[in-house]
Scaffold this active site. Structure first.
Site, PDB file in Angstrom:
ATOM      1  N   ARG A 189       9.048   2.556  -3.137  1.00 26.26           N
ATOM      2  CA  ARG A 189       8.864   1.132  -3.461  1.00 26.26           C
ATOM      3  C   ARG A 189      10.220   0.438  -3.542  1.00 26.26           C
ATOM      4  O   ARG A 189      10.375  -0.694  -3.074  1.00 26.26           O
ATOM      5  CB  ARG A 189       8.119   1.027  -4.804  1.00 26.26           C
ATOM      6  CG  ARG A 189       7.745  -0.385  -5.218  1.00 26.26           C
ATOM      7  CD  ARG A 189       6.691  -0.388  -6.308  1.00 26.26           C
ATOM      8  NE  ARG A 189       5.468   0.231  -5.846  1.00 26.26           N
ATOM      9  CZ  ARG A 189       5.081   1.482  -6.170  1.00 26.26           C
ATOM     10  NH1 ARG A 189       5.791   2.214  -6.997  1.00 26.26           N
ATOM     11  NH2 ARG A 189       3.985   1.981  -5.671  1.00 26.26           N
TER      12      ARG A 189
ATOM     13  N   ASP B  14       0.870  -1.159   0.000  1.00 23.08           N
ATOM     14  CA  ASP B  14       0.000   0.000   0.000  1.00 23.08           C
ATOM     15  C   ASP B  14       0.913   1.216   0.000  1.00 23.08           C
ATOM     16  O   ASP B  14       1.867   1.292   0.776  1.00 23.08           O
ATOM     17  CB  ASP B  14      -0.904  -0.009   1.233  1.00 23.08           C
ATOM     18  CG  ASP B  14      -2.139   0.844   0.983  1.00 23.08           C
ATOM     19  OD1 ASP B  14      -2.836   0.607  -0.018  1.00 23.08           O
ATOM     20  OD2 ASP B  14      -2.396   1.775   1.767  1.00 23.08           O
TER      21      ASP B  14
END
Ligand code: ITT
Length: 193
Positions: A174, A69
């Site tokens: 990420r 998320d």
């Protein structure tokens, strides 16, 4: 070689899968996209959202799963859109965010990423990454996805959307979260997830 073991990446976002597999390839890990919207609890915490979704997916699929998320937190907007980033991107988009910030000098923003990995043998484990930067004055670049055309990582001039993929990975939230996951899984010495 960990790539022999299948890890399902529960996501509807193929850009995330492309980035994840690029980042994890250096660890010999490959994720298989499980194209489904993750079950999202209402929470301001990306970590809680990712953990719950991974737990539920692993229980249902009885297989190693990974959920992530992520979101963009803008200081001048008190952290908005944060956990609502996906919806805000779908609705007002980059243009809308730039409008909300028009005339505002403070452009500080942070991209955050929470990764939750759950497997029958290794249980539930989480990893986080962040990328500090600023919101540009205009949209720039064609690469990437989401808010990439308006995010400039700290110390750089280019937006994520103007960078080469590997360059974005070096700076991205990420990249940080998945490199932490990759080295952790590698340290489990090829344990079957
Ligand atoms: P899944 O929930 O199915 O994984 P999603 O796109 O809805 O896909 P999130 O709920 O994590 O994923 O929402 C994150 C949103 O934040 C995403 O849709 C983008 O708009 C934005 N975002 C996250 N990471 C980004 C990145 O690296 N570059 C640009 N925008 C990003």
């Amino acid at each position: 070689m960990i790539s022999m073991v299948s890890i399902l990446f529960i996501t509807s976002n193929e850009h995330k899968v492309e980035e994840a597999n690029r980042i994890l390839s250096q660890f010999g890990i490959q994720l298989e996209m499980f194209p489904q919207k993750k079950i999202e609890i209402q929470s301001k915490s990306l970590l809680k959202i990712a953990k719950y979704a991974a737990h539920m997916a692993a229980k249902r699929l009885k297989s190693p799963v990974l959920v992530e998320d992520s979101g963009l937190f803008i200081r001048a907007l008190k952290g908005f859109p944060g956990p609502f980033s996906s919806y805000i991107h779908e609705t007002i988009g980059c243009e809308g965010v730039l409008k909300l910030l028009s005339g505002i000098e403070d452009r500080y923003a942070v991209f955050k990423c929470a990764v939750a990995f759950c497997s029958p043998s290794l249980g539930l484990n989480t990893f986080q990454g962040r990328s500090i930067g600023r919101i540009s004055l205009n949209m720039r670049g064609q690469a990437g996805f989401g808010f990439d055309p308006i995010f400039v990582p700290h110390g750089e001039e280019l937006t994520f959307a103007e960078m080469l993929p590997e360059q974005k990975d070096r700076f991205s939230h990420r990249g940080a979260a998945l490199r932490a996951f990759g080295s952790w899984l590698s340290s489990k010495s090829m344990a079957k997830p």
